[in-house]
Scaffold this motif. Sequence first.
Motif, mmCIF file in Angstrom:
data_model
loop_
_atom_site.group_PDB
_atom_site.id
_atom_site.type_symbol
_atom_site.label_atom_id
_atom_site.label_comp_id
_atom_site.label_asym_id
_atom_site.label_seq_id
_atom_site.Cartn_x
_atom_site.Cartn_y
_atom_site.Cartn_z
ATOM 1 N N MET A 154 0.831 -1.209 0.000
ATOM 2 C CA MET A 154 0.000 0.000 0.000
ATOM 3 C C MET A 154 0.862 1.255 0.000
ATOM 4 S SD MET A 154 -2.929 -1.070 -0.411
ATOM 5 C CE MET A 154 -3.821 -2.619 -0.305
ATOM 6 N N GLN A 155 2.028 1.201 0.623
ATOM 7 C CA GLN A 155 2.956 2.334 0.538
ATOM 8 C C GLN A 155 3.481 2.476 -0.882
ATOM 9 O OE1 GLN A 155 5.928 1.834 3.629
ATOM 10 N NE2 GLN A 155 4.632 2.914 5.098
ATOM 11 N N ALA A 156 3.799 1.366 -1.522
ATOM 12 C CA ALA A 156 4.275 1.430 -2.903
ATOM 13 C C ALA A 156 3.206 1.991 -3.833
ATOM 14 C CB ALA A 156 4.710 0.039 -3.371
ATOM 15 N N LEU A 157 1.932 1.700 -3.525
ATOM 16 C CA LEU A 157 0.822 2.212 -4.327
ATOM 17 C C LEU A 157 0.453 3.648 -3.960
ATOM 18 C CD1 LEU A 157 -1.499 -0.931 -4.291
ATOM 19 C CD2 LEU A 157 -0.492 0.108 -6.335
ATOM 20 N N ASP A 158 1.104 4.191 -2.935
ATOM 21 C CA ASP A 158 0.755 5.511 -2.400
ATOM 22 C C ASP A 158 -0.731 5.566 -2.044
ATOM 23 O OD1 ASP A 158 1.242 8.056 -1.468
ATOM 24 O OD2 ASP A 158 1.067 9.002 -3.434
ATOM 25 N N ALA A 159 -1.198 4.506 -1.383
ATOM 26 C CA ALA A 159 -2.610 4.386 -1.027
ATOM 27 C C ALA A 159 -2.970 5.323 0.123
ATOM 28 C CB ALA A 159 -2.932 2.945 -0.647
ATOM 29 N N THR A 160 -4.262 5.559 0.251
ATOM 30 C CA THR A 160 -4.825 6.352 1.336
ATOM 31 C C THR A 160 -5.775 5.471 2.133
ATOM 32 O OG1 THR A 160 -4.692 8.421 0.088
ATOM 33 C CG2 THR A 160 -6.280 8.339 1.901
ATOM 34 N N PHE A 161 -5.675 5.534 3.467
ATOM 35 C CA PHE A 161 -6.569 4.795 4.342
ATOM 36 C C PHE A 161 -7.664 5.733 4.839
ATOM 37 C CE2 PHE A 161 -2.672 2.078 5.714
ATOM 38 C CZ PHE A 161 -2.729 1.387 4.511
ATOM 39 N N VAL A 162 -8.901 5.276 4.783
ATOM 40 C CA VAL A 162 -10.042 6.063 5.247
ATOM 41 C C VAL A 162 -10.398 5.590 6.653
ATOM 42 C CG1 VAL A 162 -12.401 6.794 4.795
ATOM 43 C CG2 VAL A 162 -10.870 6.261 2.880
ATOM 44 N N LEU A 163 -10.393 6.517 7.602
ATOM 45 C CA LEU A 163 -10.676 6.205 9.000
ATOM 46 C C LEU A 163 -11.946 6.904 9.437
ATOM 47 C CD1 LEU A 163 -7.056 6.775 10.370
ATOM 48 C CD2 LEU A 163 -8.099 4.573 9.804
ATOM 49 N N ALA A 164 -12.851 6.165 10.082
ATOM 50 C CA ALA A 164 -14.103 6.735 10.580
ATOM 51 C C ALA A 164 -14.073 6.751 12.096
ATOM 52 C CB ALA A 164 -15.296 5.922 10.095
ATOM 53 N N GLY A 165 -14.482 7.887 12.681
ATOM 54 C CA GLY A 165 -14.522 8.025 14.139
ATOM 55 C C GLY A 165 -15.651 8.928 14.561
ATOM 56 N N GLY A 166 -15.668 9.256 15.835
ATOM 57 C CA GLY A 166 -16.738 10.084 16.368
ATOM 58 C C GLY A 166 -16.814 11.464 15.758
ATOM 59 N N SER A 167 -15.696 11.971 15.242
ATOM 60 C CA SER A 167 -15.672 13.307 14.638
ATOM 61 C C SER A 167 -15.864 13.270 13.127
ATOM 62 C CB SER A 167 -14.351 14.008 14.978
ATOM 63 O OG SER A 167 -14.189 14.137 16.374
ATOM 64 N N GLY A 168 -16.175 12.100 12.598
ATOM 65 C CA GLY A 168 -16.359 11.967 11.164
ATOM 66 C C GLY A 168 -15.274 11.115 10.532
ATOM 67 N N SER A 169 -15.051 11.315 9.232
ATOM 68 C CA SER A 169 -14.106 10.513 8.476
ATOM 69 C C SER A 169 -12.876 11.336 8.106
ATOM 70 C CB SER A 169 -14.781 9.984 7.209
ATOM 71 O OG SER A 169 -13.898 9.204 6.440
ATOM 72 N N ARG A 170 -11.708 10.710 8.075
ATOM 73 C CA ARG A 170 -10.493 11.399 7.646
ATOM 74 C C ARG A 170 -9.627 10.430 6.853
ATOM 75 N NH1 ARG A 170 -5.697 11.153 11.256
ATOM 76 N NH2 ARG A 170 -6.063 9.494 12.795
ATOM 77 N N ASP A 171 -8.744 10.992 6.030
ATOM 78 C CA ASP A 171 -7.836 10.211 5.205
ATOM 79 C C ASP A 171 -6.418 10.313 5.743
ATOM 80 O OD1 ASP A 171 -10.021 9.752 3.615
ATOM 81 O OD2 ASP A 171 -9.392 11.074 1.992
ATOM 82 N N VAL A 172 -5.715 9.177 5.732
ATOM 83 C CA VAL A 172 -4.310 9.145 6.131
ATOM 84 C C VAL A 172 -3.541 8.368 5.072
ATOM 85 C CG1 VAL A 172 -2.628 8.444 7.872
ATOM 86 C CG2 VAL A 172 -4.908 9.195 8.588
ATOM 87 N N LYS A 173 -2.465 8.947 4.580
ATOM 88 C CA LYS A 173 -1.627 8.259 3.607
ATOM 89 C C LYS A 173 -0.980 7.018 4.240
ATOM 90 C CE LYS A 173 -1.526 10.651 -0.309
ATOM 91 N NZ LYS A 173 -1.825 10.009 -1.613
ATOM 92 N N ALA A 174 -0.908 5.944 3.468
ATOM 93 C CA ALA A 174 -0.269 4.723 3.966
ATOM 94 C C ALA A 174 1.171 4.991 4.391
ATOM 95 C CB ALA A 174 -0.305 3.641 2.888
ATOM 96 N N ARG A 175 1.841 5.901 3.702
ATOM 97 C CA ARG A 175 3.242 6.191 4.036
ATOM 98 C C ARG A 175 3.370 6.968 5.340
ATOM 99 N NH1 ARG A 175 5.224 7.910 -2.116
ATOM 100 N NH2 ARG A 175 4.543 5.942 -3.104
ATOM 101 N N ASP A 176 2.268 7.508 5.854
ATOM 102 C CA ASP A 176 2.278 8.238 7.128
ATOM 103 C C ASP A 176 1.600 7.466 8.255
ATOM 104 O OD1 ASP A 176 3.429 10.450 5.821
ATOM 105 O OD2 ASP A 176 1.455 11.221 5.243
ATOM 106 N N PHE A 177 1.054 6.302 7.955
ATOM 107 C CA PHE A 177 0.179 5.600 8.896
ATOM 108 C C PHE A 177 0.927 4.825 9.968
ATOM 109 C CE2 PHE A 177 -2.703 1.968 9.904
ATOM 110 C CZ PHE A 177 -3.793 2.696 10.384
ATOM 111 N N TYR A 178 2.084 4.270 9.619
ATOM 112 C CA TYR A 178 2.786 3.347 10.518
ATOM 113 C C TYR A 178 3.847 4.068 11.327
ATOM 114 C CZ TYR A 178 0.290 0.136 7.551
ATOM 115 O OH TYR A 178 -0.721 -0.495 6.871
ATOM 116 N N GLU A 179 3.732 3.962 12.662
ATOM 117 C CA GLU A 179 4.602 4.722 13.558
ATOM 118 C C GLU A 179 5.616 3.849 14.281
ATOM 119 O OE1 GLU A 179 1.707 6.659 16.009
ATOM 120 O OE2 GLU A 179 1.167 8.116 14.444
#
Length: 287
Positions: free
Chosen positions: A129-154
């Motif tokens: 997913m990092q190679a594809l430059d994918a975006t992960f969609v996250l849903a929470g109490g404040s709504g939905s947000r996008d996080v790049k796969a390359r920024d997701f793993y800490e």
Amino acid sequence: MIPGSFDYHRPQSISEAVGMLADMGDDAIIVAGGHSLIPMMKLRMALPEHLIDIQDISDIKGITVSGSEVTIGAMVTQAELIGSEEIHAVCPILRETALQIADPQIRNVGTVGGNVANGDPGNDMPALMQALDATFVLAGGSGSRDVKARDFYEAAFFTAREEGEILTAIKFTAPPAGHGYAYMKQKRKIGDYATAAAAVMLTLNNGTVSSASIGLTNVADTPLYADAAVAALVGSSLDDASIKAAVEAAKSITDPAIDGRGPKEFRTHILGVMVERAIRAAAANAA
């Protein structure tokens, strides 16, 4: 071992699941296919008081390909991904990678979302997913947000997903038509995590690399995107010198764990072998 006791919940919608997470807080864990979580529960490394099973949520199932834009629902199984001719037509490396995950029994239940969401450095899809430059969609109490796969793993098992959020979908732009691709994985036995693996995609224009991407699996606490290795390939004719430079650049960012798969030096060496093989295989099938 036997997991600790827990209450089982099966929400019918994302909003219901998010509400449960808000109410139960740290005492609740989301389960999709369960192939990462259940073994940890058996070892008592995870002790949830509430298990929230999201299998019945229809909104996070299914694959959509609209032109070059691809969306994969978090509950799509590896087997469904393998069986999708629509996906295979625009991004064949997804099938190639999924076929190397575990075994058919697990692939029929294990989900793409679960594979990318929990931060396990041994999982195969995160680096892809990092190679594809994918975006992960996250849903929470404040709504939905996008996080790049390359920024997701800490760190190992730590991600940018915040408390109370659920990964609902994966989005990416399909690679250009005629691109070359390969996912090369060395493992001790069928079904095992990788000793080291590499995802490579590239495009050629009159014999010169016009674009490339390289993701690395299980050679650090997180999946790695090999920027310097990519830079060594772009603009080259894929001569031996440029491939060697890319391999060395990829190896230089690794810091694999010492475990039953071998010492660091061995795993880094294997990573270099996988990167070179993946580059050459991708070049061979590029149009």
